[in-house]
Every structure is written in C-alpha cells, then in structure tokens.
Scaffold this motif. Sequence first.
Motif, PDB file in Angstrom:
ATOM      1  N   SER A   1     -15.590  12.622  -0.369  1.00 37.35           N
ATOM      2  CA  SER A   1     -14.458  11.822   0.084  1.00 37.35           C
ATOM      3  C   SER A   1     -13.253  12.707   0.395  1.00 37.35           C
ATOM      4  CB  SER A   1     -14.100  10.793  -0.990  1.00 37.35           C
ATOM      5  OG  SER A   1     -12.996  10.015  -0.595  1.00 37.35           O
ATOM      6  N   HIS A   2     -13.004  13.675  -0.460  1.00 37.89           N
ATOM      7  CA  HIS A   2     -11.889  14.610  -0.273  1.00 37.89           C
ATOM      8  C   HIS A   2     -12.061  15.425   1.012  1.00 37.89           C
ATOM      9  CE1 HIS A   2      -8.615  17.181  -1.978  1.00 37.89           C
ATOM     10  NE2 HIS A   2      -9.189  18.090  -1.230  1.00 37.89           N
ATOM     11  N   LEU A   3     -13.270  15.918   1.225  1.00 36.57           N
ATOM     12  CA  LEU A   3     -13.504  16.815   2.358  1.00 36.57           C
ATOM     13  C   LEU A   3     -13.527  16.084   3.699  1.00 36.57           C
ATOM     14  CD1 LEU A   3     -16.085  19.368   0.947  1.00 36.57           C
ATOM     15  CD2 LEU A   3     -13.615  19.599   1.183  1.00 36.57           C
TER      16      LEU A   3
ATOM     17  N   ASP B   1       0.976   9.412   2.331  1.00 34.06           N
ATOM     18  CA  ASP B   1       0.611   8.195   1.605  1.00 34.06           C
ATOM     19  C   ASP B   1      -0.855   8.157   1.203  1.00 34.06           C
ATOM     20  OD1 ASP B   1       3.216   7.453   2.045  1.00 34.06           O
ATOM     21  OD2 ASP B   1       2.756   6.107   3.707  1.00 34.06           O
ATOM     22  N   ASP B   2      -1.723   8.602   2.097  1.00 34.47           N
ATOM     23  CA  ASP B   2      -3.159   8.461   1.846  1.00 34.47           C
ATOM     24  C   ASP B   2      -3.795   9.747   1.316  1.00 34.47           C
ATOM     25  OD1 ASP B   2      -3.611   5.654   2.850  1.00 34.47           O
ATOM     26  OD2 ASP B   2      -2.739   6.550   4.638  1.00 34.47           O
ATOM     27  N   LEU B   3      -3.573  10.866   2.013  1.00 32.33           N
ATOM     28  CA  LEU B   3      -4.205  12.110   1.573  1.00 32.33           C
ATOM     29  C   LEU B   3      -3.609  12.611   0.262  1.00 32.33           C
ATOM     30  CD1 LEU B   3      -6.086  14.497   1.901  1.00 32.33           C
ATOM     31  CD2 LEU B   3      -4.448  15.516   3.505  1.00 32.33           C
ATOM     32  N   LEU B   4      -2.284  12.823   0.247  1.00 30.51           N
ATOM     33  CA  LEU B   4      -1.664  13.333  -0.978  1.00 30.51           C
ATOM     34  C   LEU B   4      -1.460  12.235  -2.009  1.00 30.51           C
ATOM     35  CD1 LEU B   4       0.997  15.839   0.430  1.00 30.51           C
ATOM     36  CD2 LEU B   4      -1.426  16.198  -0.069  1.00 30.51           C
ATOM     37  N   GLY B   5      -1.058  11.050  -1.557  1.00 37.00           N
ATOM     38  CA  GLY B   5      -0.718   9.992  -2.494  1.00 37.00           C
ATOM     39  C   GLY B   5      -1.906   9.288  -3.111  1.00 37.00           C
ATOM     40  N   SER B   6      -3.053   9.329  -2.435  1.00 32.86           N
ATOM     41  CA  SER B   6      -4.222   8.626  -2.959  1.00 32.86           C
ATOM     42  C   SER B   6      -5.366   9.578  -3.264  1.00 32.86           C
ATOM     43  CB  SER B   6      -4.670   7.566  -1.943  1.00 32.86           C
ATOM     44  OG  SER B   6      -5.807   6.880  -2.411  1.00 32.86           O
ATOM     45  N   VAL B   7      -5.810  10.327  -2.250  1.00 34.14           N
ATOM     46  CA  VAL B   7      -6.982  11.187  -2.432  1.00 34.14           C
ATOM     47  C   VAL B   7      -6.724  12.264  -3.479  1.00 34.14           C
ATOM     48  CG1 VAL B   7      -8.514  12.828  -1.282  1.00 34.14           C
ATOM     49  CG2 VAL B   7      -7.854  10.714  -0.122  1.00 34.14           C
TER      50      VAL B   7
ATOM     51  N   VAL C   1       4.999  18.327  11.453  1.00 32.24           N
ATOM     52  CA  VAL C   1       4.102  17.174  11.584  1.00 32.24           C
ATOM     53  C   VAL C   1       4.900  15.900  11.838  1.00 32.24           C
ATOM     54  CG1 VAL C   1       2.438  15.724  10.370  1.00 32.24           C
ATOM     55  CG2 VAL C   1       2.270  18.205  10.198  1.00 32.24           C
ATOM     56  N   GLY C   2       5.947  15.683  11.050  1.00 31.63           N
ATOM     57  CA  GLY C   2       6.758  14.485  11.221  1.00 31.63           C
ATOM     58  C   GLY C   2       7.502  14.457  12.543  1.00 31.63           C
ATOM     59  N   ARG C   3       7.864  15.623  13.053  1.00 34.17           N
ATOM     60  CA  ARG C   3       8.579  15.676  14.331  1.00 34.17           C
ATOM     61  C   ARG C   3       7.655  15.375  15.513  1.00 34.17           C
ATOM     62  NH1 ARG C   3      10.755  20.478  12.062  1.00 34.17           N
ATOM     63  NH2 ARG C   3       9.637  21.764  13.584  1.00 34.17           N
ATOM     64  N   VAL C   4       6.373  15.621  15.333  1.00 34.20           N
ATOM     65  CA  VAL C   4       5.410  15.420  16.418  1.00 34.20           C
ATOM     66  C   VAL C   4       4.646  14.116  16.262  1.00 34.20           C
ATOM     67  CG1 VAL C   4       3.303  16.340  17.470  1.00 34.20           C
ATOM     68  CG2 VAL C   4       5.166  17.891  16.838  1.00 34.20           C
ATOM     69  N   SER C   5       4.259  13.792  15.014  1.00 39.61           N
ATOM     70  CA  SER C   5       3.456  12.593  14.777  1.00 39.61           C
ATOM     71  C   SER C   5       3.857  11.937  13.458  1.00 39.61           C
ATOM     72  CB  SER C   5       1.964  12.945  14.750  1.00 39.61           C
ATOM     73  OG  SER C   5       1.201  11.806  14.431  1.00 39.61           O
ATOM     74  N   PRO C   6       4.824  11.024  13.504  1.00 41.08           N
ATOM     75  CA  PRO C   6       5.195  10.317  12.275  1.00 41.08           C
ATOM     76  C   PRO C   6       4.012   9.620  11.612  1.00 41.08           C
ATOM     77  CG  PRO C   6       6.813   9.906  14.004  1.00 41.08           C
ATOM     78  CD  PRO C   6       5.669  10.638  14.650  1.00 41.08           C
ATOM     79  N   ALA C   7       3.054   9.144  12.423  1.00 43.13           N
ATOM     80  CA  ALA C   7       1.891   8.479  11.842  1.00 43.13           C
ATOM     81  C   ALA C   7       1.052   9.457  11.029  1.00 43.13           C
ATOM     82  CB  ALA C   7       1.039   7.848  12.947  1.00 43.13           C
ATOM     83  N   LEU C   8       0.848  10.665  11.558  1.00 42.19           N
ATOM     84  CA  LEU C   8       0.089  11.675  10.822  1.00 42.19           C
ATOM     85  C   LEU C   8       0.807  12.054   9.539  1.00 42.19           C
ATOM     86  CD1 LEU C   8      -2.249  13.637  10.530  1.00 42.19           C
ATOM     87  CD2 LEU C   8      -1.010  15.252  12.014  1.00 42.19           C
ATOM     88  N   GLU C   9       2.124  12.161   9.602  1.00 44.75           N
ATOM     89  CA  GLU C   9       2.885  12.467   8.395  1.00 44.75           C
ATOM     90  C   GLU C   9       2.703  11.371   7.349  1.00 44.75           C
ATOM     91  OE1 GLU C   9       7.320  14.077   7.425  1.00 44.75           O
ATOM     92  OE2 GLU C   9       7.199  12.166   8.499  1.00 44.75           O
ATOM     93  N   ALA C  10       2.708  10.115   7.785  1.00 46.07           N
ATOM     94  CA  ALA C  10       2.546   8.996   6.853  1.00 46.07           C
ATOM     95  C   ALA C  10       1.151   8.987   6.241  1.00 46.07           C
ATOM     96  CB  ALA C  10       2.824   7.674   7.568  1.00 46.07           C
ATOM     97  N   TYR C  11       0.105   9.187   7.071  1.00 49.67           N
ATOM     98  CA  TYR C  11      -1.245   9.271   6.532  1.00 49.67           C
ATOM     99  C   TYR C  11      -1.362  10.428   5.548  1.00 49.67           C
ATOM    100  CZ  TYR C  11      -3.324   5.949   9.902  1.00 49.67           C
ATOM    101  OH  TYR C  11      -3.665   4.840  10.622  1.00 49.67           O
TER     102      TYR C  11
ATOM    103  N   LYS D   1       0.831  -1.206   0.000  1.00 44.92           N
ATOM    104  CA  LYS D   1       0.000   0.000   0.000  1.00 44.92           C
ATOM    105  C   LYS D   1       0.863   1.252   0.000  1.00 44.92           C
ATOM    106  CE  LYS D   1      -2.691   2.713   3.206  1.00 44.92           C
ATOM    107  NZ  LYS D   1      -3.099   2.820   4.596  1.00 44.92           N
ATOM    108  N   THR D   2       1.915   1.266   0.845  1.00 45.71           N
ATOM    109  CA  THR D   2       2.782   2.437   0.945  1.00 45.71           C
ATOM    110  C   THR D   2       3.514   2.679  -0.361  1.00 45.71           C
ATOM    111  OG1 THR D   2       3.047   2.064   3.302  1.00 45.71           O
ATOM    112  CG2 THR D   2       4.673   3.471   2.227  1.00 45.71           C
ATOM    113  N   GLN D   3       3.951   1.607  -1.036  1.00 44.15           N
ATOM    114  CA  GLN D   3       4.659   1.760  -2.304  1.00 44.15           C
ATOM    115  C   GLN D   3       3.748   2.354  -3.375  1.00 44.15           C
ATOM    116  OE1 GLN D   3       6.065  -2.183  -3.101  1.00 44.15           O
ATOM    117  NE2 GLN D   3       7.933  -1.951  -1.874  1.00 44.15           N
ATOM    118  N   ILE D   4       2.501   1.857  -3.434  1.00 43.54           N
ATOM    119  CA  ILE D   4       1.551   2.389  -4.421  1.00 43.54           C
ATOM    120  C   ILE D   4       1.258   3.853  -4.139  1.00 43.54           C
ATOM    121  CG2 ILE D   4      -0.819   2.213  -5.263  1.00 43.54           C
ATOM    122  CD1 ILE D   4      -0.635  -0.807  -4.742  1.00 43.54           C
ATOM    123  N   ALA D   5       1.017   4.175  -2.859  1.00 46.41           N
ATOM    124  CA  ALA D   5       0.716   5.562  -2.492  1.00 46.41           C
ATOM    125  C   ALA D   5       1.889   6.464  -2.798  1.00 46.41           C
ATOM    126  CB  ALA D   5       0.356   5.637  -1.008  1.00 46.41           C
ATOM    127  N   ALA D   6       3.114   6.000  -2.512  1.00 46.50           N
ATOM    128  CA  ALA D   6       4.296   6.814  -2.779  1.00 46.50           C
ATOM    129  C   ALA D   6       4.446   7.077  -4.271  1.00 46.50           C
ATOM    130  CB  ALA D   6       5.536   6.116  -2.223  1.00 46.50           C
TER     131      ALA D   6
END
Length: 253
Positions: free
Chosen positions: A226-228, A43-49, A30-40, A2-7
């Motif tokens: 879906s975007h919003l 990978d998901d918001l920018l990479g998919s949506v 964001v990455g310094r505070v929440s790596p998970a939020l950065e990944a979402y 999933k991460t590879q496709i999103a990237a």
Amino acid sequence: MKTQIAASAFALIASGAYGEALERTIPDAVGRVSPALEAYSRDDLLGSVWAGPQLSLRDRALVTFATLVTRHESDNLATHIELALDAGVTPAELSETVTHLAFYTGWGNAVAAARAMAPIFEARGIAAESLPPADPALLPLDRNAEDARENFVRGTFGDVSMGVVDTTRELLFRDLWLRPDLAPRDRSMVTVAALIATGQSEQMTFHLNRAMDNGLTQEEAGAMLSHLAFYAGWPKVFSALPVAKQVFESRSN
C-alpha cells in the motif's frame, strides 16, 4: 471531515523528531504548480499512509529510500535520507542498503545514492570509519536453504551462463546476504521493495517468501504494498498483488 482527520494524523506524526524531515518531502514548488498534488501529499500520503500502524515509520522510511534509489530519483533522496535517519534507520543500515541495491538495481543507482548521502553524512559527522567495513565477519550460512537455491539455479541456468550462477552464489548468497549490518528481514524487505519499484514481479515469489521467513509479517508486507503504490505507482503494485496473494495463500496452507 476526511481532510480534518488526515490533518490531525499528519500533525501527530510531524510532532516527532522526524517531523521537519517529513514535511520537507513535499517541496514548496508542488503547491505552486499543483495544489491538488500538495493536498494529496499532505492529507493522504503523509497524513494517512505514513501514519498507518501496520508498518513502523522506520520501516516506511527504509523502503521509501530503497524505492527512490531503485528509481534513480536522486533529486528526492536528500530529504528521504534525512527522514530515514530521524526515523531510526542507522547510518550503517543506509550504507548497507546502498551496497545491497547495487546488485539488485544496478551500480549506477547505488553510486548516485552514495553521492546524495555523502554531504548528509558529512554534516552529521558520520565518518566512513564508523560504517560497515568491506570485509566483516559474516552471519552463519543456512546450508540447506542455500544448497536448494544453488541446485535449482545451476540446474536451470548452468548451461546458459555459469558466470551468473557462480557470482550469484559467491557474491550474493554467500557474501552480500550474510553481511551483518542490515538484518536479514530488512535486507529482504528492501529487495522486495526494489522488485516492486522495477515491476519485476516474476522475481517476487522467492524474495517475498524469504522476507517472511526472515520475520516480515503478512500484515507488514501488505502495508508495504500500500505504501509503495504512492512511490512506485499503482500499476507496479497491482502487478505485484497477484504474486503476494499467491505467496500468502501458499504459506497459510
């Protein structure tokens, strides 16, 4: 996988002229505070949506801008103004969106957005003289549709506040909605986005129907929901889904 496709999807959309602006929507903090939020986010918001073909990048940038204005997210506006301009939203369209949203989300939100836009417009050489004038030649009025709307509002609320009835008629539907520098489809689209962002789903039936009358397709409307979800939150979108379902079903009968 999933991460590879999103990237890969993110790399594809980031390769365009708007790529840098898109990446700046994820602050380093964001990455310094929440790596998970950065990944979402990546990978998901920018990479998919954002890569979804059901709604153009230009439209996604416009409705995101409208949502941030509505939510008074002034700190996030600058990067999304840059993104919108790079994705094909014109300065005139952004200017008109701010004017339009003053009526639908409140004057303070629009003024805050104008403050965020001013230095970006200045840096890009966008002068006030090149933006839509205060008193342009208006688009033609759909007399039958306006008479039906006016009769309903006057008959329902005339004995409550004729001031609201009158200003709604004169300022909104016989002036603001007829300004030519934001297409009727886009004006409807940012209005629906604002209603979703504020959780005012009871107002959506009229405006989503109007948006689809103005050319927004059901597929585009569904993609906008879906975007919003990412920018307004899942609860507000789930409040809007039954209204959208009802509108879609009524138009298919």
